[in-house]
Design a protein around this motif. Sequence first.
Motif, PDB file in Angstrom:
ATOM      1  N   LEU A 109       0.763  -1.251   0.016  1.00  0.00           N
ATOM      2  CA  LEU A 109      -0.002   0.012  -0.097  1.00  0.00           C
ATOM      3  C   LEU A 109       0.811   1.321  -0.033  1.00  0.00           C
ATOM      4  O   LEU A 109       0.582   2.337  -0.581  1.00  0.00           O
ATOM      5  CB  LEU A 109      -0.928   0.015   1.358  1.00  0.00           C
ATOM      6  N   CYS A 110       1.911   1.237   0.952  1.00  0.00           N
ATOM      7  CA  CYS A 110       2.826   2.447   0.893  1.00  0.00           C
ATOM      8  C   CYS A 110       3.618   2.659  -0.508  1.00  0.00           C
ATOM      9  O   CYS A 110       3.737   3.687  -0.861  1.00  0.00           O
ATOM     10  CB  CYS A 110       3.774   1.962   2.138  1.00  0.00           C
ATOM     11  N   GLN A 111       3.952   1.549  -1.182  1.00  0.00           N
ATOM     12  CA  GLN A 111       4.608   1.530  -2.333  1.00  0.00           C
ATOM     13  C   GLN A 111       3.797   2.043  -3.379  1.00  0.00           C
ATOM     14  O   GLN A 111       4.080   2.881  -4.171  1.00  0.00           O
ATOM     15  CB  GLN A 111       5.055   0.132  -2.552  1.00  0.00           C
ATOM     16  N   SER A 112       2.569   1.677  -3.288  1.00  0.00           N
ATOM     17  CA  SER A 112       1.580   2.162  -4.407  1.00  0.00           C
ATOM     18  C   SER A 112       1.372   3.577  -4.373  1.00  0.00           C
ATOM     19  O   SER A 112       1.259   4.335  -5.340  1.00  0.00           O
ATOM     20  CB  SER A 112       0.241   1.639  -4.451  1.00  0.00           C
ATOM     21  N   TYR A 113       1.385   4.243  -3.226  1.00  0.00           N
ATOM     22  CA  TYR A 113       1.146   5.775  -2.852  1.00  0.00           C
ATOM     23  C   TYR A 113       2.488   6.374  -3.258  1.00  0.00           C
ATOM     24  O   TYR A 113       2.469   7.434  -3.963  1.00  0.00           O
ATOM     25  CB  TYR A 113       0.709   6.162  -1.575  1.00  0.00           C
ATOM     26  N   ALA A 114       3.504   5.810  -2.995  1.00  0.00           N
ATOM     27  CA  ALA A 114       4.805   6.404  -3.093  1.00  0.00           C
ATOM     28  C   ALA A 114       5.069   6.405  -4.681  1.00  0.00           C
ATOM     29  O   ALA A 114       5.468   7.448  -5.481  1.00  0.00           O
ATOM     30  CB  ALA A 114       6.071   5.537  -2.480  1.00  0.00           C
ATOM     31  N   ASN A 115       4.775   5.452  -5.300  1.00  0.00           N
ATOM     32  CA  ASN A 115       4.956   5.344  -6.757  1.00  0.00           C
ATOM     33  C   ASN A 115       4.100   6.548  -7.821  1.00  0.00           C
ATOM     34  O   ASN A 115       4.407   6.791  -8.602  1.00  0.00           O
ATOM     35  CB  ASN A 115       4.779   3.695  -7.172  1.00  0.00           C
ATOM     36  N   ALA A 116       3.001   6.557  -7.121  1.00  0.00           N
ATOM     37  CA  ALA A 116       2.164   7.636  -7.745  1.00  0.00           C
ATOM     38  C   ALA A 116       2.756   8.883  -7.679  1.00  0.00           C
ATOM     39  O   ALA A 116       2.595   9.825  -8.529  1.00  0.00           O
ATOM     40  CB  ALA A 116       0.539   7.302  -6.905  1.00  0.00           C
ATOM     41  N   ALA A 117       3.283   9.164  -6.483  1.00  0.00           N
ATOM     42  CA  ALA A 117       3.916  10.391  -6.440  1.00  0.00           C
ATOM     43  C   ALA A 117       5.089  10.362  -7.249  1.00  0.00           C
ATOM     44  O   ALA A 117       5.118  11.745  -7.657  1.00  0.00           O
ATOM     45  CB  ALA A 117       4.398  10.531  -4.792  1.00  0.00           C
ATOM     46  N   LEU A 118       5.801   9.484  -7.240  1.00  0.00           N
ATOM     47  CA  LEU A 118       7.009   9.545  -8.221  1.00  0.00           C
ATOM     48  C   LEU A 118       6.520   9.873  -9.859  1.00  0.00           C
ATOM     49  O   LEU A 118       7.013  10.495 -10.495  1.00  0.00           O
ATOM     50  CB  LEU A 118       7.868   8.188  -8.317  1.00  0.00           C
TER      51      LEU A 118
END
Length: 428
Positions: free
Chosen positions: A394-403
């Motif tokens: 879940l954390c990775q998905s939000y981080a990737n969306a920001a990237l």
Amino acid sequence: MASTVAGFFARLGNTGTLVSAPASRNICNNILSRGGSVSRSRVTPLVQLGVSSSRREDGVVGNSINYSTAPVQHRKPDWNRAVSDAEKIVGYPTSYLTLRSLLSDEMSNIAVHMRKLVGTSHPLLKTAKRLIYNGRNNMQTRGLIVLLISKAAGHLNPEELEQDRPAGVSHSQRSLAEITEMIHTAHLIHKGVVNLSSSIFTDGTTLEDMQFGNKIAILSGDYLLANACTGLAGLRNTQVVELIGTAISDFMEAEFMGDRDNQGNPVPLPSITIKEWEEKNYMAAGSLMAKSCQATMVLSGHDTEMQSKGFNFGKNIALAWQAHSELQPFTDLYRHPPGMAFDLTSAPVILHLLKDPSIMDIISPMRESVENCDFKKLHSHIMEGTAVDEAKDLCQSYANAALNVLKELEATDARTALENIIHALKDY
């Protein structure tokens, strides 16, 4: 400083070249005169000698001192290094942003009274400790992100950059970053207000201490919030005022979402979902970050498309940050040994509850107070399942969306610094 360091040999870049003392002294003077930094152990030419000034095809003026913030491939992402490099890009650490308020006579008086709380268990002391803790959990980073996204996006009104041309951020954008920090800090202080009852605090002295702590928390939080509102009005931009005003409203609304115990601590319902987690944490944490990033785009004259990108970036990095924080009791067992209290509505708890409703038997006894919960047993159940890995995803998905939002911006030192911060959030 330069004369002190010059006696040492300086290693430049990655070439491994040793420089003599006279040459080192000249290098130090050059670096210091242009805003760089030196230490007793090494001289690092952080600043390219000269300030670049260019105008892109879209009319955005980019004036920047280029710091070397490119990620080193063989190094593990590090939060402290990422934040330290980012602070150099925008001119000064964001922990200094609220000094004008914190060093006033009013706050000095509050600090004197706050000393009386030492030795009590009032939550205000924990909040104060977290505010001045200069480490991975440092909360004074929201203003830094606002400044970095401001610089990464560029400014369409070059005349506003005259006083801050090297940093590439206007005075109004710096004020917005300061306002963001003050509002967030005020919210955290207000959350430390304790619900008082003679049945809970049977000792009269303890009850008096808690009452005094509540008064200090309300007074200091209100003072910071009033200063933030004054600064917001000084920006003289109704759209920005509306954006930040609704973010403050979202803070308040989040406090009434979901079930809570007698002290106002959130407790989960059997029907809770991860979508409800996202909605609540957007209101409580993501709204201010998202709308601050959108507001800084407004101040720099960008169109609605760029403002939308700022909003999406702020929302996703805030939710990634929240998920990362909630993972710490399950990934950093040194600082959070099993048995310590943690948020019962955090992502790992909810994700485990979705697959194993039986843990409600552990949670149900603490409806009156979370202190009745067997946190060690609950922690053990969650660690045995897959919820921690799912929370990481879940954390990775939000981080990737920001990237992905950052990839749409021009490659600059500010964008690289933001990417480094996000990569640090993806490290558990």
